[in-house]
Design an enzyme around this catalytic site. Structure first.
Site, PDB file in Angstrom:
ATOM      1  N   GLY A  12     -10.044  30.163  27.864  1.00 39.78           N
ATOM      2  CA  GLY A  12      -9.992  30.937  29.217  1.00 39.78           C
ATOM      3  C   GLY A  12     -11.289  31.498  29.765  1.00 39.78           C
ATOM      4  O   GLY A  12     -11.102  32.408  30.595  1.00 39.78           O
ATOM      5  N   ASN A  14     -12.964  30.061  32.058  1.00 41.37           N
ATOM      6  CA  ASN A  14     -12.988  29.705  33.505  1.00 41.37           C
ATOM      7  C   ASN A  14     -11.828  30.841  34.192  1.00 41.37           C
ATOM      8  O   ASN A  14     -12.087  31.015  35.220  1.00 41.37           O
ATOM      9  CB  ASN A  14     -12.493  28.164  33.582  1.00 41.37           C
ATOM     10  CG  ASN A  14     -13.566  27.422  33.419  1.00 41.37           C
ATOM     11  OD1 ASN A  14     -14.463  27.246  34.632  1.00 41.37           O
ATOM     12  ND2 ASN A  14     -13.677  26.757  32.394  1.00 41.37           N
ATOM     13  N   MET A  90      -4.402  21.474  28.780  1.00 37.94           N
ATOM     14  CA  MET A  90      -4.741  20.145  28.207  1.00 37.94           C
ATOM     15  C   MET A  90      -3.073  19.278  28.072  1.00 37.94           C
ATOM     16  O   MET A  90      -2.721  19.163  26.944  1.00 37.94           O
ATOM     17  CB  MET A  90      -5.074  20.224  26.743  1.00 37.94           C
ATOM     18  CG  MET A  90      -6.679  20.842  26.542  1.00 37.94           C
ATOM     19  SD  MET A  90      -7.650  19.859  27.691  1.00 37.94           S
ATOM     20  CE  MET A  90      -9.233  20.701  27.268  1.00 37.94           C
ATOM     21  N   ARG A  91      -2.711  19.323  29.172  1.00 37.29           N
ATOM     22  CA  ARG A  91      -1.437  18.580  28.985  1.00 37.29           C
ATOM     23  C   ARG A  91      -1.296  17.964  30.495  1.00 37.29           C
ATOM     24  O   ARG A  91      -1.545  18.499  31.594  1.00 37.29           O
ATOM     25  CB  ARG A  91      -0.490  19.924  29.055  1.00 37.29           C
ATOM     26  CG  ARG A  91       1.035  19.212  28.977  1.00 37.29           C
ATOM     27  CD  ARG A  91       1.944  20.518  28.219  1.00 37.29           C
ATOM     28  NE  ARG A  91       1.734  20.753  26.946  1.00 37.29           N
ATOM     29  CZ  ARG A  91       1.910  20.026  25.757  1.00 37.29           C
ATOM     30  NH1 ARG A  91       2.634  19.081  25.913  1.00 37.29           N
ATOM     31  NH2 ARG A  91       1.561  20.091  24.537  1.00 37.29           N
ATOM     32  N   ASN A 107      -8.324  20.793  39.561  1.00 33.72           N
ATOM     33  CA  ASN A 107      -8.651  20.871  37.848  1.00 33.72           C
ATOM     34  C   ASN A 107     -10.061  20.941  37.785  1.00 33.72           C
ATOM     35  O   ASN A 107     -10.720  20.397  38.912  1.00 33.72           O
ATOM     36  CB  ASN A 107      -7.943  19.611  37.236  1.00 33.72           C
ATOM     37  CG  ASN A 107      -8.341  19.490  35.636  1.00 33.72           C
ATOM     38  OD1 ASN A 107      -8.373  20.373  35.176  1.00 33.72           O
ATOM     39  ND2 ASN A 107      -8.673  18.368  35.334  1.00 33.72           N
ATOM     40  N   HIS A 109     -13.325  19.531  35.293  1.00 32.58           N
ATOM     41  CA  HIS A 109     -13.577  18.520  34.249  1.00 32.58           C
ATOM     42  C   HIS A 109     -14.469  18.522  33.612  1.00 32.58           C
ATOM     43  O   HIS A 109     -15.605  18.304  34.659  1.00 32.58           O
ATOM     44  CB  HIS A 109     -12.806  17.210  34.683  1.00 32.58           C
ATOM     45  CG  HIS A 109     -12.901  16.184  33.741  1.00 32.58           C
ATOM     46  ND1 HIS A 109     -11.923  16.075  32.596  1.00 32.58           N
ATOM     47  CD2 HIS A 109     -13.527  15.115  33.464  1.00 32.58           C
ATOM     48  CE1 HIS A 109     -12.153  15.008  31.889  1.00 32.58           C
ATOM     49  NE2 HIS A 109     -13.412  14.581  32.141  1.00 32.58           N
TER      50      HIS A 109
HETATM   51  C1  GAR Z   1     -13.447  23.709  30.179  1.00 33.24           C
HETATM   52  O1  GAR Z   1     -14.631  23.264  29.939  1.00 33.24           O
HETATM   53  C2  GAR Z   1     -12.761  22.513  30.949  1.00 33.24           C
HETATM   54  O2  GAR Z   1     -13.805  21.718  32.004  1.00 33.24           O
HETATM   55  C3  GAR Z   1     -12.157  21.613  29.965  1.00 33.24           C
HETATM   56  O3  GAR Z   1     -11.693  22.608  29.042  1.00 33.24           O
HETATM   57  C4  GAR Z   1     -12.501  23.663  29.045  1.00 33.24           C
HETATM   58  C5  GAR Z   1     -11.483  25.117  28.980  1.00 33.24           C
HETATM   59  O4  GAR Z   1     -12.554  26.007  28.597  1.00 33.24           O
HETATM   60  N1  GAR Z   1     -11.109  20.817  30.497  1.00 33.24           N
HETATM   61  C6  GAR Z   1     -10.834  19.503  30.072  1.00 33.24           C
HETATM   62  O5  GAR Z   1     -11.458  19.072  29.071  1.00 33.24           O
HETATM   63  C7  GAR Z   1      -9.894  19.061  30.978  1.00 33.24           C
HETATM   64  N2  GAR Z   1      -9.886  17.706  30.727  1.00 33.24           N
HETATM   65  P1  GAR Z   1     -12.079  27.620  28.873  1.00 33.24           P
HETATM   66  O6  GAR Z   1     -10.596  27.734  28.275  1.00 33.24           O
HETATM   67  O7  GAR Z   1     -12.971  28.411  28.322  1.00 33.24           O
HETATM   68  O8  GAR Z   1     -11.832  27.750  30.436  1.00 33.24           O
END
Ligand code: GAR
Length: 200
Positions: A12, A14, A90-91, A107, A109
């Site tokens: 989390g 982000n 992730m779903r 989203n 990525h």
């Molecule tokens: C982030 O780097 C995001 O870009 C990625 O998961 C991470 C979550 O980090 N998302 C994906 O790979 C989606 N396909 P966080 O939980 O520290 O925000």
């Protein structure tokens, strides 16, 4: 004031960047709900610390996707959620769900889409040997990481990079880009025309 929900599965960082941006009035919305499919996600802890409502569901307990998505939809409706930001969720969401929130779900990525979609994007890009990694913020449609692109930024790959060192720099970009994109979204300044997104 618009109501925002953030969907998470992991640490989390982000979500934290979004919380901070809401707190300082940069994002003019109420962060009304955090949804997680992972009970142990540290993101849930971050939300609870700020007294933000959370909703956890265990996908394994339901016979199919519509079964748990209808619960999520009920939680969203209860709080009159206008916009959804997926932040490390992730779903895959069903086409019914994405259609209901068309142009209202985004989203982030960790790759320059359309290269390296999916869940291991950063590793895939490093293994491929790209010279530039990056971040994409995009609208969510019924496909996997396939909706119209809102913002992108690049990060050069260094000879000595490991997944950890590159991820560190990618996160810094994400924490700047995502609040900016969400700010524009809630202010109604993102105009989607086919695959193109114009910022007004
Ligand atoms: C982030 O780097 C995001 O870009 C990625 O998961 C991470 C979550 O980090 N998302 C994906 O790979 C989606 N396909 P966080 O939980 O520290 O925000």
């Amino acid at each position: 004031m618009k109501n925002l929900a953030v969907f998470v599965s992991g640490s989390g960082s982000n979500l934290q960047a979004i919380i901070d941006a809401v707190d300082r009035g940069f994002i003019k919305a109420k962060l009304a709900l955090v949804v997680s499919d992972n009970e142990k996600a540290y993101a849930l802890e971050r939300a609870r610390k700020k007294n933000i409502d959370t909703f956890y569901f265990n996908p394994k307990k339901y016979k199919n996707r519509p079964a748990y998505e209808s619960l999520i939809t009920a939680e969203l409706s209860k709080r009159k959620i206008d916009f959804i930001a997926l932040a490390g969720f992730m779903r895959i969401l069903s086409s019914e769900f994405t259609a209901k929130y068309k142009n209202r779900i985004i989203n982030i990525h960790p790759a320059l889409l359309p290269s390296f979609p999916g869940q291991r994007a950063l590793k895939d890009a490093l293994d491929y040997g790209v010279k530039y990694a990056g971040v994409t913020v995009h609208f969510v449609d019924e496909g996997v990481d396939s909706g119209p692109v809102i913002m992108q930024d690049i990060e050069p790959v260094r000879n000595e990079d490991t997944q950890e060192s590159l991820l560190d720099r990618i996160h810094k970009i994400e924490h700047r880009l995502y609040p900016e994109a969400i700010r524009l979204l809630v202010e109604g300044r993102l105009v989607v025309e086919g695959r193109k997104v114009k910022i007004e």
